[in-house]
Design an enzyme around this catalytic site. Structure first.
Site, PDB file in Angstrom:
ATOM      1  N   GLY A 381       0.825  -1.200   0.000  1.00  0.00           N
ATOM      2  CA  GLY A 381       0.000   0.000   0.000  1.00  0.00           C
ATOM      3  C   GLY A 381       0.854   1.242   0.000  1.00  0.00           C
ATOM      4  O   GLY A 381       2.093   1.178   0.084  1.00  0.00           O
ATOM      5  N   LYS A 387       1.462   0.306   7.397  1.00  0.00           N
ATOM      6  CA  LYS A 387       2.039  -1.038   7.292  1.00  0.00           C
ATOM      7  C   LYS A 387       3.084  -1.278   8.381  1.00  0.00           C
ATOM      8  O   LYS A 387       3.014  -2.276   9.118  1.00  0.00           O
ATOM      9  CB  LYS A 387       2.679  -1.229   5.909  1.00  0.00           C
ATOM     10  CG  LYS A 387       1.718  -1.033   4.744  1.00  0.00           C
ATOM     11  CD  LYS A 387       2.361  -1.313   3.406  1.00  0.00           C
ATOM     12  CE  LYS A 387       3.527  -0.379   3.117  1.00  0.00           C
ATOM     13  NZ  LYS A 387       3.122   1.041   3.010  1.00  0.00           N
ATOM     14  N   GLU A 510      10.230  -4.412   4.829  1.00  0.00           N
ATOM     15  CA  GLU A 510      11.006  -3.869   3.699  1.00  0.00           C
ATOM     16  C   GLU A 510      12.411  -4.449   3.682  1.00  0.00           C
ATOM     17  O   GLU A 510      13.395  -3.725   3.482  1.00  0.00           O
ATOM     18  CB  GLU A 510      11.081  -2.334   3.804  1.00  0.00           C
ATOM     19  CG  GLU A 510       9.741  -1.639   3.951  1.00  0.00           C
ATOM     20  CD  GLU A 510       9.000  -1.520   2.642  1.00  0.00           C
ATOM     21  OE1 GLU A 510       9.518  -2.020   1.625  1.00  0.00           O
ATOM     22  OE2 GLU A 510       7.905  -0.959   2.635  1.00  0.00           O
TER      23      GLU A 510
END
Length: 594
Positions: A381, A387, A510
């Protein structure tokens, strides 16, 4: 600053020394008595030598020799013993202060940690602690030595000639009043100076950490201005402190000049009229010189102690920051409906979770999310959608404002934070490596792991190959924050660390977004090994890395907007499809690279 306030702050400072106060005071007072006694006994030596010079009486010379030999013999034994006890207490106490500070900073709650600049904390651990150590080692001893010297000298002068003693006592009273008058403005300036030193440390830390960015964008002048402003602020406060200390020293010097000049003038008149022996005058002048030095040194010691009080205040501010609780309190007892909504196969689940870093600006809004055991769930997103906040809530860094986080069917509030974190391994976007060797950093996942277990984890993380190519292998120092290694190498060490922890739940935030294509491929191979058999939550911007996830959730505006497999979400032609086509669309002809 009132005497009551000064006494209270001194009591707070000495509270750290309380476990060994008797030894500290014995050593300090012993050292102070040694230095005071040396100055006082020297005055008798001068008296005997002057008497010998005037009267040629051998007994006066003998007295001087005996006194010197006896003094050297006694003080050479007492001084080393007292000094050892004194310094030993200081070093133990400073070690305890640093340990308490480090331990407290490691335990402060995450919200407080994120709101503070690391440079400010570093300044408090270094500059402020150093100022306290200087007070323990130098300033208190200096003040005690000066007071003992003043008392001893005054008593001797009173015995020799009470008239001189009364003059010295009067001047001493003026000196005490003068130092009291300047203590308050010196404390205010010291508070400002210590705070500005913290800001300067922040600026220097930012400059060093961002050196590449500064050079790349030509920000040398801007960064220089920021640093210059901090340096200028420190300089201004330092000058103001020097101004106040200079005025104080000037006042003490005036008292010393009047004292010495008066003693010499009146004493010489009395010697010339036969009312006073030359040797006695020499003794009084020597004692008065010691008192004069006390007047000058006392101002400096008082000024420097204000720095220590300011540093102590800043240290106590850090120690007053609340530590992370053992567990987060339940916001409310889960309702029967909430319990019914919990999936029996969910390793992790959020039900109607609302959370905001600012209470008036929620980041997550009644978000519900479930991670089935042994599956891979991806969160995608736009930036700022929440997130990474989900990951922070799952790790227990923050409690939800409302709603419930569930761990294996239990509300997270019923589990300790240690229990929660033992169930999870975490690989962030930028791997955090600590000073030490590669093996040391992998072993953080399991401190008791053997060398063979460390190597097995490195092999599984596709790190063994590059490690063995290094000259020192697993004993290679990683450098500051892993500076001796590439980004991909650091990330694979972090994955090896997570493998060694062997937790059933894996959180990847990430984990490959900052890597080049080759490094990303190597890290993805390691991640596939790490994810096998584990419940995995992946936060990703690169959609190519999560196409094979069992479930993909699109989070935007603090809510789950879409969820499904990669193919299902593309077929919806919603937000996920827009993100996917945005990342993988062909470049316009005018931008195509030939």
């Amino acid at each position: 600053m009132s005497f009551k306030q000064a006494y209270a702050e001194f009591g707070q400072l000495m509270a750290y020394m309380k476990p060994r106060a008797r030894t500290y005071y014995a050593g300090m007072i012993g050292e102070s008595l040694v230095s005071a006694a040396l100055a006082i006994l020297l005055s008798f030596v001068i008296q005997y030598l002057l008497n010998y010079a005037v009267h040629r009486d051998p007994s006066e010379l003998q007295r001087a020799v005996y006194l010197v030999c006896g003094t050297v013999g006694v003080l050479s034994i007492l001084s080393p013993i007292c000094n050892y006890l004194f310094l030993k207490c200081i070093k133990i106490t400073m070690g305890e202060i640093r340990t308490e500070l480090f331990g407290h900073i490691a335990r402060i709650d995450y919200r407080s940690a994120e709101s503070r600049h690391s440079g400010d904390l570093l300044s408090r651990i270094t500059n402020d602690v150093q100022s306290i150590e200087m007070t323990y080692a130098e300033h208190i001893k200096s003040i005690v030595s000066q007071i003992l010297l003043f008392i001893g000298s005054s008593v001797v002068v009173f015995i020799v000639d009470w008239r001189f003693a009364l003059v010295l006592l009067a001047l001493g009273g003026f000196s005490v009043l003068l130092n009291t008058r300047f203590s308050a403005p010196l404390r205010r300036v010291s508070d400002e100076l210590q705070a500005q030193m913290g800001v300067l440390t922040e600026r220097i830390g930012d400059l060093i950490a961002g050196l590449q960015v500064i050079k790349l964008f030509g920000l040398q002048q801007r960064a220089g201005r920021l640093s210059h402003d901090a340096i200028a602020a420190v300089s201004r406060s330092g000058i103001r402190q020097g101004h106040q200390a200079g005025l104080l020293e000037a006042g003490n010097f005036l008292i010393q000049f009047l004292s010495l000049g008066g003693v010499l003038l009146i004493g010489l008149l009395m010697v010339s009229s036969g009312q006073l022996e030359l040797g006695v005058l020499g003794q009084i002048v020597q004692l008065q010189s010691g008192i004069a030095v006390m007047f000058l040194s006392l101002g400096t010691s008082v000024a420097m102690m204000q720095n220590s009080y300011a540093g102590l205040t800043r240290i106590r501010e850090v120690l007053a920051v609340p530590v992370e609780s053992e567990r987060h309190a339940l916001q409310a007892v889960p309702s029967p409906e909430e319990k019914t909504a919990v999936r029996p196969d969910a390793a992790l689940q959020l039900t109607d979770v609302t959370f905001g870093y600012d209470a008036n600006r929620p980041v997550l809004k009644e978000l519900s999310l479930s991670l089935a055991e042994g599956t891979v769930t991806a969160l995608v997103g736009p930036s700022g959608g929440g997130k990474s906040t989900v990951v922070k809530l799952l790790l227990g860094f923050y409690p939800p404002d409302s709603g419930t986080v569930w761990l294996g069917g239990r509300p997270a509030g019923s589990c300790t934070l240690q229990e929660i974190r033992e169930q999870m391994a975490y690989v962030p976007q930028e791997a955090t490596l600590f000073q030490g060797t590669i093996a040391d950093n992998i072993r953080f996942g399991s401190p008791d792991a053997s060398d063979s277990e460390v190597e097995a984890a490195a092999r599984a993380a596709y790190a063994h190959g590059f490690i063995t190519e290094l000259p020192q292998g697993y004993d290679t120092p990683v450098g500051e924050r892993g500076a001796n290694l590439s980004g991909g190498q650091r990330q694979r060490i972090a994955i090896a660390r997570a493998l060694l922890k062997n937790s059933p739940i894996l959180l990847l935030d990430e984990a490959t977004s900052a890597l080049d294509a080759e490094s990303e491929h190597e890290v993805q191979q390691a991640l596939q090994v790490l994810m096998k058999g584990r419940t995995t939550l992946v936060v990703a911007h690169r959609l190519s890395t999560i196409e094979n996830a069992d479930r993909i959730c699109v989070i935007a505006g603090g809510r789950v907007q879409e969820e499904g497999t990669h193919e299902e979400l593309l077929a919806m032609e919603g937000q996920y499809a827009d993100l996917y086509h945005l990342q993988f669309r062909k470049k316009p002809p005018e931008l195509a690279v030939s």
